[in-house]
Design an enzyme around this catalytic site. Structure first.
Site, short mmCIF file in Angstrom:
data_model
loop_
_atom_site.label_atom_id
_atom_site.label_comp_id
_atom_site.label_asym_id
_atom_site.label_seq_id
_atom_site.Cartn_x
_atom_site.Cartn_y
_atom_site.Cartn_z
N ARG C 97 0.83 -1.22 0.00
CA ARG C 97 0.00 0.00 0.00
C ARG C 97 0.86 1.26 0.00
O ARG C 97 0.60 2.21 -0.74
CB ARG C 97 -0.95 -0.04 1.22
N LYS C 132 2.82 24.59 -4.74
CA LYS C 132 1.53 24.01 -4.37
C LYS C 132 1.61 22.48 -4.37
O LYS C 132 0.92 21.79 -5.12
CB LYS C 132 0.43 24.52 -5.32
N LYS C 164 5.55 39.42 -4.40
CA LYS C 164 4.15 39.38 -4.77
C LYS C 164 3.45 40.69 -4.42
O LYS C 164 4.00 41.53 -3.72
CB LYS C 164 3.46 38.23 -4.02
N GLU C 194 6.00 39.42 -9.38
CA GLU C 194 4.68 39.07 -9.90
C GLU C 194 3.98 40.34 -10.40
O GLU C 194 3.86 41.30 -9.64
CB GLU C 194 3.87 38.43 -8.76
N ASP C 215 0.91 37.41 -14.37
CA ASP C 215 -0.02 36.62 -13.58
C ASP C 215 -1.46 36.78 -14.05
O ASP C 215 -2.00 37.89 -14.06
CB ASP C 215 0.09 37.03 -12.11
#
Lengths: 277, 277, 277, 277, 277, 277
Positions: C97, C132, C164, C194, C215
């Site tokens: 598994r 992510k 960002k 960004e 973006d």
């Protein structure tokens, strides 16, 4: 050093450098093999070639063969090989820095210790380290001191007694501090008291201290301290010891000279890793 | 430095000294409190008083209050307090060595770095460290370099590209090595190539290297290397840098000077912990 | 992936399933041996058969022999064997598994990545991942992206710069944010900004950004962004990328397309483990 | 979930992203504070806002205040806030990705589970998960299944018995396998047997199995299996369950439906973190 | 015991019982609070109520208030409260077993030790433990010995010297073994030699042993051994010590009596946790 | 026991004794080899000779060969060899205490368990353990119970349901407690209820409990409890079980007898390690 304990430390050091791989080597290399030799670029006393440097490469995997491993404690001249390694080129390149960072520091300590030991040659004084070691490297650094011909003081706060000024101050009296400690600590440990004055030495002797540290005393005072102590306790000189004054200090007849510089100030030696083929 | 990451390291260092307790302090002390002050015994650049030294005592437990914490990067004169701590006497005595072992080393690095930075004042050159750090202490030592006014080179083999001689040799050609790396590594990383000769510098430029390390070159060659590179890449001098020659090297116009000695050979500074009451 | 690092993770995953043993298998089996084969139940791009699946069984102990290990990156048709394993029946049953949970996910990522890469074939655009990823599996998932023919963006917050909106907002201006970052971060890292608008692209270029993330722009705006950037910086498209629009996006000439879905939304592929004897 | 156990996992996930700090945020930010809100960008069932997301920020340090935390199991419409956080800007920026990577996945599982549960509403069938979880995330993913209204199957190989084909094959007979297991395993565990045919169901009943898994059967066979079992054992359907067929399967009267897809194929939901001030 | 070190152990013990939660308590309880009291069901010497039992509940979380904590070393009569705890019912139920498993064992050791100590009251002999402790619990068990009025022998193989038969056999002679050890080990440690005969005692004295273990000797021989030793070394009786013979042994004048049974055979005491409200 | 899990524990136990090396052995020994034999100094049931004792020596390194390993569960007479080991003398000396501390305890548990099992011979009652194990040793101690012929109760709070007085009190009613648990816990677990009175037994039966613990009942009540339960649930006697009364208790027809003393009060057996050459 137990390999079980050492391996855990070496894996931790390798992870610091290789947790995210080696982007350069992984991009360039496949399964090529290589041969490298590590060269002493200055005279040194060897420490850790087999147990540390070679082991670093082994832990990275791939069969690696070692040769000409300088034995621990051996005096090595500049230009001499301290080890060779043949194995996967990627393993050799990835392990190089961790292996060298370690043995350059360990050989540095062994080399400095050996020099202190040489200076007191013929005398009955033992050169020992302190707890002024690099955090996380105490086991390795104390091993290096032994490779240089020195001995170890206590390993940690848990396995040796040293009653310092602050302990005495907080306790009210030296005698009372010794009494409390004797009542509580294992009979397997000697009780050491740090003394700054001859008056304190007398107090410590009266209290039955087993080891008396003569801290930061000038030569004349130190000599008197050693005389006072005689065979009633082990005498230990500490503070301000240098290569220049260590013999004079030893000649007072002191049993032990403890030197923080062995571990906190030994310059790393220069060892280079050359690619042979 | 993230406190989450740092705390794990500090706990590990404390365990090295205290895994079996402190037999002396535990025998003598109850719940007394005390006040200590840490004094710079030499001029130094501060590093880690709050995040490292104070944190060490906090992790041992008992409420400890700190004062006069020297800020990171501050130039401190000999004799000045770098922090005070008031709390359980046992905590102060148990944490002293780990705290001092760390900050003496970190301040040593910050102090040496600051001196290198001072020597190149007014020029546009950046002083950076290398991976020649103490195993297990890289995060802390690279932080100390920043406190001294220096910058960091890559943290590990996983987050920076440096193509060295051995990579080139194994690969057949510098251009091919650069090509393989560019194809594989993240576009967020610049590609650095170590060059020993001007010929290699030209090859590296042709291959599109982003950073060119001019390794162990004499001043004249270095100057030519910097000229050749111009603005086509970042130039970095490395090897044999000392306080004496760093300004001359910087005056060649090189962008970066990387110095292993910042971390592998910075002497620990002397900081003492005095018992006030 | 370094086996040293990987083994630690695999041991951790095995402990999650086997900390208290396997009560079923331990009750039924003695020292029987068995042979299993893992079959691709759908077309897939292979990832991890040797380094992950086989290694899982090895770590459980008992000599296990593997065969027909599909190489990383190979396109496998439905019904084909991806590995066989012969060894203690208990080991095969206990490791099944964990091994499948891992390689089904990794092959899923490699397969999706390969499909994105196929869609931009012939163009000069690189498909890259993001942060992510599944917590705890980043190293493995980024490896899977490479097996699928993609490339990696930064590994963590510590080895790549991405300024960002929120950074810019908090800082007051894009230019100032870039300036602060350039002053502080390693010269080995490119600085990425960004940008949501062409106005920001112009600001970023003026500030000397090395990589400009375009973006969530529509195709027309994206095309203009790429033009504006030219060769002054690396251009990266991000946000809303699908298999359907990826080629159109790549045809704008953008250098990099970063896709969170590669890791957060790749469906696991179906691989079955059949008992042969 | 015990916070003691969970914190260890969250620290591990944070270290993956922050072991070397956040070079961007550290370069730009000082002690600014900020306010963010997390918004559901699609309808979802909430899972982990307080125990996971908020906890991630807490572990990074600095006092963070949370608001509007969506309770576990709540159905949230698109556009609704699932939590707000006010605290050090650096903490909010550094923890964002780890927090979102986790809760997007957990809410995805809770949402898919809730949909399966909704489909069998009014029937007496329980929706349960399997061991097809993400390695390292089993505790969290099984918690998400419960938040979605499902139940858990065994946690690991050590706390539940499931006799599969391979166990039976190796053992010679189903009855013998059940016998060996009953003799060895704790009386606190029910014994489950996987059956592919009605013949096997009869054998399992005769052997006294407590739970009978009806594996990959068509509806008609499944219905007969459930009838055969009656109240003599718990019946469990498994294999090939989808949102489309789950109600028909439940209508056979089967007690339990176990679905690997709950954890291995639930798409992550989209949650965004917006900077408010 | 340092709380830093102890907490790590307690977390590990809690994880053993709670890694997968408490399925019973989690199913039944919400946020109810409760009050429990722990009662000595037999006379005992207290150990660990505050540092161990209370700490176990604290680590599980939720504010817990403790009362009537029996101090370490206190003699407690049957039926007396040893602590009360008020807090979340779930926390109290989950921590109960780990807390009791620990303190029942620790109090058992303290109680047995205290009984041995009582038997030698008025004499100058110290009762000490050995390394025959439960693996993983040495720090706690040696603490319990101290709470019972006993003292500790060495903690581990690294912080005390004990030359045994096998060491002597392998080395050729007792004198040579002592010589080698003295040359190598820290001066802070006393050197102990295990002697089975008076002949060996004489040899050990001649070799300068600091502690002489008189192993498994009958009373008459032991008495002669103690006489032989006088004040030249510390005398330690070991082997076959029981509550019945300990006083007679102590009356030989031996300094130390070491007893493995203190830790390997102390019966756990009975402490019950009653739910008050 | 999985070797993967066990090795982690054994390394941890070895580190407790050897973290700082073995100062005695390291000072005296070089590369000598030796042969030792472990002898049962009393009759015992063997447990752990191969998986635990031999493994301890293996982990310390150096090739060690074992012989005459007593199989788990074998009845061994006093004076018989339980294993021999030939290997590096240093390894044998360093591992001795950890190996013996473990197997003396494990054999003690196996031996006591076997005696309880022998007393109920011919009856259909199963002897099982409890969670009253030594913190950190649960896996090993439950294995020892199985070696003695006993069975295990639940491993931890996460893999078995036991509703106790306190759960019932807090919940208001036994029936409600069972209902809440049934709704929440995995269908793979049986639900056990602790009953102190026959009234509670009836309630538990009515609530559908799967296992009914008859706690601390006198023989007559117990007999009636068993009758009441019949085949509607599994009956388990607990509390106050001794070697003297266990057969009478079993003769009531109870299915399970659970005995905390198996693990919390089994005296360690005496095994000696003799140096052969």
């Amino acid at each position: 050093m137990e390999s079980l304990i050492l391996d855990t430390q070496l894996r931790h050091f390798l992870a610091e450098d290789l947790e995210h791989g080696d982007v350069t080597t992984d991009a360039i290399f496949g399964r090529e093999t290589g041969l490298v030799q590590a060269i002493a670029r200055q005279p040194l006393v060897a420490c850790g070639m087999e147990q540390v440097a070679a082991r670093v490469f082994c832990l990275l995997g791939g069969p690696v063969e070692f040769g000409e491993l300088a034995p621990d404690g051996a005096r090595i001249e500049a230009g001499r090989v301290v080890f060779t390694a043949r194995g996967p080129a990627a393993t050799l390149l990835k392990g190089e820095r961790v292996a060298l960072n370690l043995v350059q520091r360990l050989c540095g300590i062994a080399t400095l210790t050996a020099e202190f030991v040489r200076r007191v040659e013929g005398l009955d004084t033992r050169i020992v380290d302190t707890r002024k070691t690099t955090p996380g490297l105490r086991m390795l650094e104390k091993y290096a001191v032994r490779c240089g011909g020195g001995s170890n003081h206590r390993f940690s706060l848990g396995d040796g007694v040293l009653i310092k000024d602050n302990h005495i101050a907080a306790c009210g009296s030296l005698a009372e501090a010794v009494r409390r400690v004797r009542e509580r600590v294992a009979h397997t440990l000697r009780i050491e008291v740090e003394c700054d004055t001859l008056e304190q030495v007398r107090e410590a002797l009266a209290a039955g201290a087993d080891i008396i540290m003569l801290d930061n005393m000038d030569l004349a005072t130190l000599r008197k301290g050693v005389e006072l102590i005689g065979t009633a306790a082990i005498s230990e000189a500490s503070g301000g010891i240098t290569l220049d004054n260590v013999r004079a200090i030893a000649e007072t007849g002191v049993d032990i000279i403890s030197i923080g510089a062995l571990t906190h100030s030994a310059p790393a030696v220069d060892i280079g890793l050359d690619w042979i083929s």
